[in-house]
Enzyme design. Structure first.
Site, short mmCIF file in Angstrom:
data_model
loop_
_atom_site.label_atom_id
_atom_site.label_comp_id
_atom_site.label_asym_id
_atom_site.label_seq_id
_atom_site.Cartn_x
_atom_site.Cartn_y
_atom_site.Cartn_z
N HIS A 97 0.83 -1.20 0.00
CA HIS A 97 0.00 0.00 0.00
C HIS A 97 0.87 1.27 0.00
O HIS A 97 0.69 2.16 -0.83
CB HIS A 97 -0.91 -0.02 1.23
CG HIS A 97 -1.75 1.20 1.40
ND1 HIS A 97 -3.09 1.23 1.08
CD2 HIS A 97 -1.46 2.45 1.84
CE1 HIS A 97 -3.58 2.44 1.32
NE2 HIS A 97 -2.60 3.21 1.79
N GLU A 98 1.83 1.32 0.93
CA GLU A 98 2.64 2.54 1.06
C GLU A 98 3.55 2.74 -0.15
O GLU A 98 3.78 3.87 -0.59
CB GLU A 98 3.47 2.51 2.36
CG GLU A 98 2.64 2.41 3.65
CD GLU A 98 1.62 3.53 3.85
OE1 GLU A 98 1.88 4.66 3.36
OE2 GLU A 98 0.57 3.27 4.47
N HIS B 119 1.68 4.50 -2.72
CA HIS B 119 1.67 5.96 -2.54
C HIS B 119 2.94 6.59 -3.09
O HIS B 119 2.89 7.60 -3.78
CB HIS B 119 1.59 6.31 -1.05
CG HIS B 119 0.20 6.23 -0.47
ND1 HIS B 119 -0.90 6.73 -1.11
CD2 HIS B 119 -0.24 5.71 0.71
CE1 HIS B 119 -1.98 6.53 -0.35
NE2 HIS B 119 -1.60 5.90 0.76
N HIS C 153 -5.37 7.13 -2.42
CA HIS C 153 -6.28 6.13 -1.88
C HIS C 153 -7.35 5.82 -2.92
O HIS C 153 -7.81 6.70 -3.64
CB HIS C 153 -6.92 6.63 -0.58
CG HIS C 153 -5.97 6.53 0.58
ND1 HIS C 153 -5.92 7.44 1.60
CD2 HIS C 153 -5.03 5.59 0.86
CE1 HIS C 153 -4.99 7.08 2.46
NE2 HIS C 153 -4.41 5.97 2.04
#
Ligand code: CA
Ligand code: CA
Ligand code: CA
Ligand code: ZN
Ligand code: ZN
Length: 629
Positions: free
Chosen positions: A341-342, A345, A351
């Site tokens: 997930h990170e 980013h 998101h």
């Protein structure tokens, strides 16, 4: 397995309560150890807390997340990177205020801004939009989540300039060697500085001469991503001062390698673990910390709620007060899922509020192996493009198999070979198998481990033989035992010379395929085609023919002309495809001629991008390749 440090830490915790000072790998200034590891995040149960939450994550007003990273950093007066003395600029920051810590207005009960923010949160999280802090809303706020705000100010001033600047960024995205990026950045900055005194909050970026200009990308699925990197090869490191106290260093590095590998498998980026270059050369730095950590402006909140955050510049911080666990563990928070997930980013994804997306802000526990889903793949490919590159050979591997009832069936799988790596392509799902590519020597035994020229499976009523070709030699593959014959049932020893097994065929070849419709092998070399009759075991007379004569272009001049990478008969499409570089040409088949009788027999349809037909055939850096092999 617990590391030595963990065992010691565990012993400390058991014998003496409060032994956090023994967490050796945390901040040198010990700020983090003032927060006991057991401290829980305060639950959001009242309006004040909810209001802070809504403010922090951008529901009250969009947060300029990237700016917060440097909000306490001094702004250099002269920010020409060429003349800057780095050390003179770096000073200790002021005492930091955590976003959202500002006092909450007394009369917030009637605060319409608060009600709107609350509704906005409820809408985004698919909750009943009541405008009230009900139990469902509180529960959603108290879930473990990523620290990156849900609503970020789309700060185009970051781009710092003109349209020419943007196009330059775009240009680099395709050209992109590091050196080139560096030069372009310096040149770009110099121009911007001389024309416009832009306040440089992100001076560190300039110092490190990084190419990180945001490039807004068109809305897709209602989201705006930003291409963060203009080069394809990125370096990452787990920073030494930020090792987790819960997993061994080997476990952490394994999990991060896997996370990078998962992104790498589906986009043109490659990630290299680099533990030796100066830190300034590292594109993505990962670390663990608690409370005030790693020189970051944001403070972690103890056990619960926020588990990590990421910065566009490439820093990823994990809250070490969380119970991070290895993949497929029954409890805790999967470090792999959080890392994927990170990293998303850092690569520029925001998101994404869609079931199945790894970019959902809340942590979604999952009990089975997780993979990056189809739409997340499309989202990252929308930023960085699909994967392109030439193939050594492409083929369907056919083999006989028996069902549990003893029924004989013929199965096939599609393989793409590139140099020493291969991908299995799942035609049904239109993507490569999870975890590919794999090294040739791992999956194909007894053939050369690199640079196969071609493959052909000869398949008649009488013959069933699969061959690999490389250089002047060829190998026969025993599909049943999944390895090359050293001696086949007919007593021939391998490798053999192509000139012996296939008289009249030159070597080395570019590629070959077997056409089951006329029982002939077609060998390709330079601009010529050679047909070989497998029943008579001889070259067909009248060959070689010119590629352009035998397979004429449907659209004039749209033809590979020669030196093909691969020719592939696909059982899925029941058609033949020519591959060269990033393109393929489909050979006109019967359905094509039914639709358009004027198409020449064996004509080549106009070229198309391989990446538009076969998805996710992506290179992975060798430093993360070995995980699953
Ligand atoms: Ca890749
Ligand atoms: Ca936390
Ligand atoms: Ca080839
Ligand atoms: Zn996030
Ligand atoms: Zn941080």
């Amino acid at each position: 397995m617990l590391s030595c440090i963990q065992l010691i830490a565990l012993a400390c915790v058991t014998l003496i309560a409060r032994c956090e000072a023994e967490k050796l790998f945390h901040s040198r200034d010990h700020t983090d150890v003032e927060i006991p590891a057991a401290q829980q995040t305060a639950l959001i149960i009242d309006q004040d807390a909810a209001q802070q939450f809504l403010k922090k994550y951008g529901f009250t007003k969009p947060v300029n997340w990237e700016e917060t990273q440097y909000e306490s950093a001094p702004v250099p007066v002269n920010d020409d990177p060429a003349t800057m003395d780095i050390m003179s600029l770096i000073r200790e920051g002021d005492a930091l205020t955590r976003a959202g810590e500002d006092s909450v207005p007394e009369d917030s009960m009637q605060n319409p801004e608060y009600i709107n923010a609350l509704k906005e949160f409820q809408k985004m999280y698919n909750l009943p939009v009541t405008g009230e802090l009900d139990d469902t809303t509180k529960a959603a706020m108290n879930k473990p989540r990523c620290g990156v705000p849900d609503k970020e100010a789309n700060d185009t001033s970051m781009v710092n300039g003109t349209s020419s600047d943007l196009s330059e960024t775009h240009h680099n995205s395709t050209a992109g060697s590091d050196a080139q990026s560096l030069n372009h950045t310096q040149a770009g900055n110099a121009t911007a500085d001389s024309t416009e005194p832009v306040r440089r909050k992100r001076f560190l970026e300039t110092l490190l001469v990084r190419k990180r200009k945001k490039r807004a990308v068109d809305n897709m699925f209602g989201l705006t991503g930003q291409m963060a990197f203009s080069k394809k090869m990125l370096k990452w490191r787990l920073i030494g001062e930020g090792y987790s106290s819960q997993l061994s260093i080997d476990e952490q590095r394994y999990i991060f390698r896997l996370a990078f590998r998962m992104w790498s498998e589906i986009c043109p980026l490659e990630f290299e673990e680099d533990n030796s270059s100066p830190l300034a050369m590292i594109d993505m730095r990962l670390g663990f910390g608690t409370g005030r950590h790693l020189g970051c402006t944001q403070t972690f909140d103890g056990a619960g709620r926020e588990f990590a955050h990421a910065w566009y510049l490439g820093d990823i911080h994990f809250d070490d007060d969380e119970h991070f666990t290895a993949p497929n563990s029954d409890n805790g928070i999967s470090l792999l899922k959080v890392a994927v997930h990170e990293i998303g980013h850092v690569l520029g994804l925001p998101h994404i509020y869609r079931t199945g997306s790894i970019m959902q802000p809340s942590y979604i526990p999952q009990d089975s192996d997780f993979e990056i889903d189809w739409l997340d793949r499309k989202a990252i490919q929308h930023l960085y493009g699909g994967c392109v590159g030439p193939f050594s050979t492409v083929f369907d591997w056919i083999r006989k198999d028996r069902t549990p009832y003893g029924e004989l069936v013929v199965r096939f799988n599609t393989y793409f070979f590139r140099d020493s790596w291969y991908w299995l392509y799942e035609n049904r799902n239109n993507r490569t198998r999870y975890g590919d590519p794999i090294a040739l020597q791992v999956g194909w035994h007894g053939i050369p481990s690199d640079g196969i020229d071609g493959f052909a499976h000869v398949w008649t009523w009488r013959i069933d033989a699969a061959y690999f070709f490389k250089g002047t030699q060829y190998w026969r593959y025993d599909s049943e035992n999944d390895q090359a014959y050293t001696e086949d049932p007919e007593g021939r020893k391998y490798p053999r010379l192509i000139s012996e097994g296939f008289p009249g065929i030159p070597s080395p070849i570019d590629t070959v395929f077997y056409d089951r419709r006329d029982y002939k092998m077609y060998f390709f070399k330079d601009s010529l085609v050679y047909a070989f009759d497998v029943n008579k075991n001889q070259k067909v007379s009248g060959f070689p023919k010119r590629l352009t004569d035998m397979f004429p272009a449907v659209v004039p001049n749209d033809h590979p002309a020669g030196n093909l990478d691969a020719v592939y008969f696909s059982y899925t499409h029941n058609s033949v495809f020519f591959f060269k570089g990033m393109y393929f040409w489909k050979v006109v088949d019967n359905p094509d001629r039914l639709k358009n009788p004027s198409l020449p027999y064996n004509g080549l349809m106009p070229r198309q991008n391989v990446a538009n037909q076969w998805y996710d055939i992506c290179n992975v850096h060798s430093s993360v390749l070995k995980i699953k092999s």
